[in-house]
Enzyme design. Structure first.
Site, short mmCIF file in Angstrom:
data_model
loop_
_atom_site.label_atom_id
_atom_site.label_comp_id
_atom_site.label_asym_id
_atom_site.label_seq_id
_atom_site.Cartn_x
_atom_site.Cartn_y
_atom_site.Cartn_z
N GLU A 51 34.00 31.11 39.86
CA GLU A 51 33.93 30.25 38.69
C GLU A 51 34.31 31.09 37.46
O GLU A 51 35.42 31.07 37.02
CB GLU A 51 32.55 29.61 38.58
CG GLU A 51 32.62 28.28 37.91
CD GLU A 51 31.53 27.29 38.34
OE1 GLU A 51 31.46 26.25 37.71
OE2 GLU A 51 30.77 27.57 39.28
N GLU A 89 20.54 31.38 37.17
CA GLU A 89 21.07 30.04 36.89
C GLU A 89 19.98 28.98 37.04
O GLU A 89 19.87 28.06 36.23
CB GLU A 89 22.20 29.75 37.88
CG GLU A 89 22.82 28.38 37.73
CD GLU A 89 24.08 28.23 38.59
OE1 GLU A 89 24.22 29.00 39.56
OE2 GLU A 89 24.91 27.36 38.28
C1 BGC Z 1 28.41 26.06 35.92
C2 BGC Z 1 27.46 25.72 34.82
C3 BGC Z 1 28.10 24.59 34.08
C4 BGC Z 1 28.07 23.44 35.04
C5 BGC Z 1 28.44 22.12 34.50
C6 BGC Z 1 28.45 24.91 36.84
O1 BGC Z 1 29.19 25.08 37.97
O2 BGC Z 1 28.10 27.26 36.53
O3 BGC Z 1 26.83 26.70 34.19
O4 BGC Z 1 27.63 24.33 32.83
O5 BGC Z 1 28.76 23.72 36.21
O6 BGC Z 1 27.42 21.34 34.62
#
Ligand code: BGC
Length: 733
Positions: free
Chosen positions: A343, A613
């Protein structure tokens, strides 16, 4: 105009699915004595440049940085006069896919990387010349020792190879138009070097190095080996419950480094890839491991540290430190959600919730100015802000609280740094975001359509659900109101016409009214969750009577949850502030210092060295949250540090005199809260602000330092308006 704007984008013929790095090379023989030489250079991809074998801009990494490449790319300008010897220059530039067209770009085969550069020369006789990249025979592209390179997946380096197979370059088609603009952001640099804390032999009998800290960067290692001997390193953030190396949460990102020796001694670190890791597994290595041969290099944007916090609670201090590491790990040219899995994107929601904390910890004005420029360039014609900046995915995801980064981040930069130019530069972008929202729904005063991320990762829904229970359109309408409020204040600050200011004022009043009519029913908000009340109170959506009910409801919802938080990305940044503002500072401290799951301290009891997270990346029974979304370095919940600066230590911005020109010093101290000492300092343009308090059995002593050319409003039992100096007050409790 710089001469680089006349340069041509050049590339090489590379087979599809080939992720190797190429070297572009040209030799120039000058006809006259050179007095000054400047290399202007950029790439669509990542580059490392050499002039006559000497690295250019050698302290900088990941050049030319990540921008919205469809619209602009930064170039860097380096004085290379000292590199020129005997009127001769060999320009060699290594270029890899990087953010431009590596796997992170989603469609790696679409475009290969390209290089553009110009060498400006002033001769001793004051005449000038410029040598630009072009598809002439003088430029060649060669294969290199970097036979594989990808941000996510790592690097393979065959030290036996020297640049070989030189072929003519060709003009890169379809890469323009691109604005080539001078470096706007902070440079990315190497920072700390961490040593191995211990060598672990895991139950699976693997050799794993523990660096003791989850970081973003890479390992630099020394090898002494036979020619052709191979070394392979894998990177991970955590070990699993059994103590084995755990990489499933990296999803598609391989984070693998391979090095093939040329024989003899050498030192190596990857060139165009970074990893998020604390642990390194030696997949292939010689028999004997000498731990002093490895260093973990911390890499991030070169922001100046400005904020410090300490208290009598060691775990709170650790939480603070983990947030600092979260910022270092995710401020690598752009603000990312995480630095390890496949990501590593500029998620706007994450940046928005953390930007205030970030601006206290470090000077991030330049960093965010660059990112905000890209945000406006990524906006659609109708004002929609994509959820990641620079945009990667197709334009489907536009959500409140994510897109609102367009207004919240510039306004926070203005508040922290008192620099109105950011608001001026972003004004069009901010205004068009508000128009986008206004046009999204039938009712122009509500945002009640489309997909919304909502209170992402809240705990008030069944385990495994991403979006929290708080009504997504209630959230969207609150953020809409907030963005309009920011527009109104910005219009005043920028001295816009009266009718513009009135437009935003009326819009704001109408949204607030529509919100109350739609979402307040039977003395409650329609979703009776912690986050609903936190947002409605924090963003001032309710009248006084409803505020009283809302705070009482919020406190009840916290009690229902065993006096713990159940908030996600959106409620979490404000819950403690709201409690402290509305007379429940004791409960705020209880939540802040709570050690059991779910809480900010809980991850520390599980060994966290960064911010997770989820509240439950590692569950109390030691098992992991799903491997699909389990980053151990996500700064969003680290937004709690702004509570430490503003409420625990008490250093606050005065919105009417931003940039700490007048400082509000108002610590929130509660007898029996679990702390008996706290101190914060903030380095501002005008000097260092210090706020400190110490509690004894029956008194509290406060010490404040107010820098030169500033004033402060000290709010204790009494209020004191003071100028620069050091002040001490003792109050009985
Ligand atoms: C990310 C988040 C992001 C989210 C959207 C994820 O995959 O890691 O931090 O804000 O997607 O909701």
């Amino acid at each position: 105009m710089n001469s680089i704007n006349l340069a041509k984008w050049i590339t090489a013929d590379i087979e599809p699915n080939n992720d190797s790095c190429r070297m572009f090379q040209r030799t120039i023989k000058f006809e006259k004595q050179v007095k000054k030489a400047v290399l202007n250079i950029t790439a669509l991809g990542l580059y490392e440049a050499f002039v006559n074998g000497k690295r250019v801009g050698k302290d900088y990494r990941f050049l030319p940085g990540w921008t919205h490449y469809n619209r602009r790319v930064q170039y860097q300008s380096f004085d290379v006069t000292k590199n020129i010897i005997e009127e001769y220059a060999d320009i060699s530039v290594y270029v890899a896919r990087g953010w431009f067209s590596g796997h992170i770009a989603g469609d790696p085969d679409k475009l290969h990387f390209a290089l553009a550069c110009s060498l400006d020369v002033v001769y001793a006789d004051e005449t000038k010349d410029s040598f630009i990249s072009c598809a002439s025979d003088e430029w060649k592209a060669a294969k290199t020792s970097i036979i594989f390179s990808d941000i996510y997946d790592g690097e393979t380096y065959d030290a036996r190879l020297r640049p070989y197979d030189f072929k003519p370059v060709r003009l890169a088609q379809g890469y323009n138009p691109n604005d080539i603009v001078l470096q706007q952001g902070e440079y990315v640099k190497e920072h700390e070097q961490l040593s191995v804390v211990k060598l672990i032999i895991t139950p699976k009998n693997e050799r794993v190095l523990d660096f003791g800290q989850n970081i973003t960067g890479y390992v630099r290692f020394k090898v002494k080996a036979k020619k052709g001997e191979r070394f392979i390193l894998s990177h991970a953030e955590v070990l699993d419950n059994e103590g084995n190396f755990y990489i499933e949460n990296l999803r598609g990102a391989k984070q693998k480094i391979e090095y093939i020796s040329n024989g003899g001694k050498s030192e190596y670190s990857p060139h165009f890839s970074f990893q998020g890791f604390r642990y390194v597994r030696l997949d292939e290595w010689q028999e004997n491991v000498n731990i002093s041969d490895f260093k973990a290099i911390v890499v991030h944007s070169d922001m100046k540290r400005t904020g410090y916090f300490e208290s009598s609670d060691k775990m709170l201090n650790k939480l603070y430190e983990n947030t600092i590491w979260g910022q270092k790990g995710n401020f690598l040219d752009i603000p990312t959600d995480c630095p390890q899995r496949d990501e590593r994107l500029g998620w706007t929601g994450d940046a928005q919730v953390f930007c205030k904390a970030a601006s206290y910890n470090y000077d991030v004005k330049k960093f965010f100015s660059k990112w905000l420029t890209d945000l406006s360039l990524c906006q659609a014609m109708n004002g929609a802000v994509p959820s990641v900046i620079p945009v990667k995915y197709s334009f489907v995801n536009v959500s409140s609280a994510w897109g609102d980064a367009a207004t919240i981040v510039p306004y926070q930069m203005y508040l922290t740094y008192n620099d109105i130019s950011i608001l001026d530069n972003q004004y069009e972008s901010m205004a068009s975001w508000v128009e986008y929202i206004k046009n999204s729904s039938d009712n122009p005063y509500l945002w009640d359509t489309g997909y919304q991320y909502g209170d992402w990762l809240a705990l008030d829904v069944p385990f495994g659900t991403y979006r929290g229970k708080t009504n997504q359109y209630l959230v969207a309408t609150i953020y809409y109101a907030n963005s309009v409020d920011i527009m109104k204040k910005t219009a005043v600050l920028l001295k816009k016409k009266k009718k513009v200011i009135k437009y935003y004022q009326d819009l704001y009043d109408n949204i607030k009214m529509a919100f109350n009519e739609t979402y307040w029913k039977d003395e409650k908000l329609i979703t009776d969750t912690q986050t609903s009340y936190v947002l409605a109170l924090h963003f001032n959506m309710l009248n006084e009577e409803r505020q009283k009910k809302a705070i009482a409801n919020l406190v009840e919802r916290i009690h229902d949850f065993g006096d713990k938080i159940s908030t996600g990305f959106l409620g979490t940044p404000y819950i403690l502030h709201v409690l402290a503002e509305y007379g429940y500072a004791d409960l705020a401290y209880k939540l802040l210092l709570e050690k059991e799951y779910p809480s900010w301290m809980y991850p520390i009891t599980k060994g966290a060295t960064t911010i997770w997270e989820h509240w439950d990346n590692i569950k109390p029974d030691g098992t992991f949250w799903s491997k699909d979304m389990n980053s151990f370095n996500h700064y969003a919940y680290g937004s709690v540090v702004d509570f430490m600066y503003e409420k625990v230590a008490g250093i606050r911005i005065d919105e009417s005199k931003p940039g700490f020109s007048n400082i509000i010093l108002k610590p929130v101290v509660v007898k029996g809260c679990g702390l008996n000492y706290a101190k914060a300092s903030l380095i501002t343009k005008k000097g260092t602000i210090i706020s400190k308090w110490e509690m004894s059995k029956d008194s509290i002593t406060y010490t404040f330092v107010v820098p030169k050319n500033t004033t402060a409003t000290i709010c204790l039992k009494e209020t004191y308006n003071v100028g620069p100096g050091e002040y001490t007050y003792t109050e009985n409790i």
